[in-house]
Design a protein around this motif. Structure first.
Motif, PDB file in Angstrom:
ATOM      1  N   ASN A 112      58.637  42.006  72.162  1.00  0.00           N
ATOM      2  CA  ASN A 112      58.954  42.126  70.740  1.00  0.00           C
ATOM      3  C   ASN A 112      59.113  40.738  70.135  1.00  0.00           C
ATOM      4  OD1 ASN A 112      59.144  45.001  70.950  1.00  0.00           O
ATOM      5  ND2 ASN A 112      61.179  44.737  71.862  1.00  0.00           N
ATOM      6  N   SER A 137      47.022  46.979  74.736  1.00  0.00           N
ATOM      7  CA  SER A 137      47.371  47.331  73.359  1.00  0.00           C
ATOM      8  C   SER A 137      48.558  46.504  72.870  1.00  0.00           C
ATOM      9  CB  SER A 137      47.695  48.825  73.242  1.00  0.00           C
ATOM     10  OG  SER A 137      48.792  49.169  74.080  1.00  0.00           O
ATOM     11  N   LYS A 138      49.509  46.208  73.769  1.00  0.00           N
ATOM     12  CA  LYS A 138      50.665  45.390  73.384  1.00  0.00           C
ATOM     13  C   LYS A 138      50.230  43.957  73.065  1.00  0.00           C
ATOM     14  CE  LYS A 138      53.954  48.092  76.121  1.00  0.00           C
ATOM     15  NZ  LYS A 138      54.987  48.074  77.192  1.00  0.00           N
ATOM     16  N   ALA A 140      47.322  43.158  71.957  1.00  0.00           N
ATOM     17  CA  ALA A 140      46.597  43.239  70.683  1.00  0.00           C
ATOM     18  C   ALA A 140      47.572  43.286  69.504  1.00  0.00           C
ATOM     19  CB  ALA A 140      45.692  44.466  70.671  1.00  0.00           C
ATOM     20  N   GLU A 141      48.680  43.998  69.680  1.00  0.00           N
ATOM     21  CA  GLU A 141      49.668  44.111  68.599  1.00  0.00           C
ATOM     22  C   GLU A 141      50.311  42.766  68.285  1.00  0.00           C
ATOM     23  OE1 GLU A 141      52.511  47.050  69.700  1.00  0.00           O
ATOM     24  OE2 GLU A 141      51.030  48.666  69.853  1.00  0.00           O
ATOM     25  N   ILE A 142      50.743  42.047  69.323  1.00  0.00           N
ATOM     26  CA  ILE A 142      51.404  40.771  69.047  1.00  0.00           C
ATOM     27  C   ILE A 142      50.398  39.718  68.577  1.00  0.00           C
ATOM     28  CG2 ILE A 142      53.298  41.213  70.661  1.00  0.00           C
ATOM     29  CD1 ILE A 142      52.000  39.170  72.554  1.00  0.00           C
ATOM     30  N   ASP A 143      49.131  39.888  68.960  1.00  0.00           N
ATOM     31  CA  ASP A 143      48.109  38.950  68.490  1.00  0.00           C
ATOM     32  C   ASP A 143      47.907  39.075  66.978  1.00  0.00           C
ATOM     33  OD1 ASP A 143      46.503  36.831  69.153  1.00  0.00           O
ATOM     34  OD2 ASP A 143      44.729  38.051  69.552  1.00  0.00           O
ATOM     35  N   LYS A 144      47.968  40.315  66.470  1.00  0.00           N
ATOM     36  CA  LYS A 144      47.851  40.527  65.025  1.00  0.00           C
ATOM     37  C   LYS A 144      49.018  39.893  64.282  1.00  0.00           C
ATOM     38  CE  LYS A 144      45.235  44.883  65.251  1.00  0.00           C
ATOM     39  NZ  LYS A 144      45.294  46.351  64.991  1.00  0.00           N
ATOM     40  N   ILE A 145      50.216  40.018  64.873  1.00  0.00           N
ATOM     41  CA  ILE A 145      51.400  39.418  64.260  1.00  0.00           C
ATOM     42  C   ILE A 145      51.273  37.891  64.262  1.00  0.00           C
ATOM     43  CG2 ILE A 145      53.898  39.127  64.453  1.00  0.00           C
ATOM     44  CD1 ILE A 145      53.967  41.947  65.716  1.00  0.00           C
TER      45      ILE A 145
END
Length: 380
Positions: A112, A137-138, A140-145
Motif C-alpha cells: 500500500n 495485478s498488485k 500494475a496497481e502501484i505502477d499506475k499510482i
C-alpha cells in the motif's frame, strides 16, 4: 533530500557459536545508524531480513529497538519490509511488527503506497516464487499510482532479480513496475546496482551489512547506500562499514609453512582479529603437520579454518572435505541430484534456511504445506 537504504542486517546471527561474531553484526548495524544520523538523512529504509531468525533473541530485539529509537530522537523516520528470515510459518505476528505498533518505524510490506514528504514509498514483504503470479495485478496497481505521482517514487522489495543472480532470481527486471525512480532491494548479499532502459530508476542491492554463513569466508566490503533524491534522478552513494576482515588462502601442502608466514605478516597489525580460511592442496598430507602450522595463527585470529581440497576425476569441479556454503553452487549441485530446478529451489531457498536456523516445527509446516500444494496440482 537524502535517505539511507540498508538491507539484510541479520541481527542475532551467531557464527561459529562466537559471541564476538554476534557483536560484530550489532556493531556494524549501529555504525549504519550512527552514520545516517551524522549525515542528517531524512529517512531510512530497511529492505528486509532485519533478524536472522523469526524468533530472535532478546539482545537482537533490543539492538533494533535502540537503533530505531536513536533515529526517532534525531527526527529521522524509518520504513521496513520483511524478508524470509523475519517471517515465521507458525508465528502469527512477526517480531518487527512491534516496532510499527510502538511507532518506532513504519511497516510498508503490504504493497500500500504512502506519501512521505512528497516521496511515494511502496513495499512488499518477501514473495515466494510460487506466489509471484498473484502479484502481477498488485504491481500494475502501484505502477499506475507511481505514474501520476510528480515526486520521487521508491519501491522496496526483498527479492532476487534474475539479471543479478540467475540461481537466486525470482523475478526478472521486466516484471517490476516501471515508473519508480529507485528500487530499494534486499535479499542478495552482494552489493550491486543496475540501470535498465525499461525502468525509470536504478535497481540497487546494498548487500548484507556483514558476511553471513551462506557467503563463506572471503574478502568483501560491506555497507549500505545513502541516496540523494534532491534532483530528478536518485543518486546512491556507497557507505562502507568497518567489518571484521575475512580471508581465504589457497596453498600447496608443501608450501604451507611459507603460506602461514605470509598470512602472519598480512594480518599482524589488524585491530580486529580476522577470520581466516586455508585451503590446502596436495598429496601425502599429514594432518598433524597442518594443525601445528595453523596453531601458529591462533593468537592473531578470531577463528582459523583449514580444508583439504581434492579433484574428482569425473568432474572438473573442486570439492572440499567440508564444502564452501555458496548459494549458487549448492543450487547447481541440488539440481544435479534432484533432477529438478523446482525441487532444488524448494530445498535450498525455502527449506534449508529454516532448518539451518533450528526451526524444526517451521520446517515441518513448510513440508506439509508444499505437499498439500503438490496434491492439489496433481488433481487439477
Amino acid at each position: 533530500m537524502l535517505f539511507s537504504h540498508i538491507s539484510d542486517m541479520h541481527l542475532g546471527l551467531v557464527q561459529y557459536g562466537s559471541e564476538e561474531r554476534a557483536q560484530d553484526v550489532y556493531d556494524v548495524f549501529n555504525q549504519a545508524i550512527d552514520t545516517s544520523i551524522k549525515d542528517h538523512v531524512d529517512f531510512v529504509i530497511f529492505a528486509g531480513d532485519i533478524f536472522h531468525v523469526p524468533n530472535p533473541n532478546g539482545t537482537a530485539i533490543i539492538q533494533m529497538a535502540n537503533g530505531l529509537k536513536r533515529l526517532k530522537e534525531n527526527n529521522i523516520d524509518s520504513f521496513f519490509i520483511l524478508g524470509e528470515h523475519d517471517i515465521s510459518r507458525i508465528r502469527s505476528t512477526p517480531i518487527p511488527y512491534v516496532y510499527h505498533n510502538l511507532e518506532f518505524s513504519k511497516y510498508i510490506g503490504q504493497g500500500n503506497p504512502i506519501e512521505y514528504k512528497g516521496v511515494l514509498i511502496a513495499g512488499f514483504d518477501k514473495i515466494r516464487k510460487s506466489e509471484i503470479p498473484q502479484y502481477e495485478s498488485k504491481f500494475a496497481e502501484i505502477d499506475k499510482i507511481a505514474q501520476v505521482h510528480s515526486g520521487h517514487k521508491i519501491l522496496v522489495l526483498h527479492q532476487g532479480i534474475t539479471e543479478f543472480n540467475k540461481f537466486a532470481g525470482e523475478l526478472q527486471s521486466t516484471d517490476l513496475p516501471k515508473n519508480f525512480t529507485y528500487y530499494a532491494m534486499g535479499h542478495l548479499h552482494d552489493t550491486d546496482i543496475k540501470q535498465f532502459n525499461h525502468l525509470n530508476g536504478p535497481v540497487v542491492y546494498p548487500g548484507s551489512i556483514e558476511l553471513t554463513t551462506s557467503e563463506g569466508i572471503k574478502e568483501a566490503k560491506k555497507g549500505f547506500f545513502e541516496v540523494d533524491i534532491s534532483g530528478k534522478d536518485a543518486t546512491p552513494k556507497w557507505i562502507e562499514l568497518d567489518t571484521r576482515p575475512q580471508f581465504s588462502f589457497k596453498t600447496e601442502y608443501q608450501e604451507l609453512s611459507k603460506t602461514i608466514d605470509e598470512i602472519s605478516e598480512k594480518i599482524k597489525d589488524f585491530t580486529k582479529k580476522p577470520i581466516v580460511e586455508v585451503i590446502i592442496k596436495g598429496g601425502n598430507i599429514e594432518t598433524d603437520h597442518i594443525q601445528a602450522q595453523i596453531a601458529r595463527l591462533n593468537s592473531m585470529v578470531l577463528r582459523c579454518f583449514w580444508r583439504i581440497s581434492t579433484k574428482q576425476v569425473s568432474d572438473s569441479s573442486v570439492f572440499l572435505d567440508r564444502p564452501n556454503i555458496i548459494d549458487d553452487e549448492m543450487f547447481r549441485l541440488s539440481v544435479d541430484v534432484l533432477g529438478s530446478e523446482q525441487a532444488a529451489s524448494f530445498a535450498i531457498k525455502e527449506l534449508l534456511p529454516v532448518l539451518s536456523s533450528g526451526e524444526i516445527k517451521e520446517a515441518s509446516e513448510i513440508i506439509i504445506e508444499n505437499f498439500e500444494k503438490f496434491k492439489k496440482e496433481k488433481k487439477q
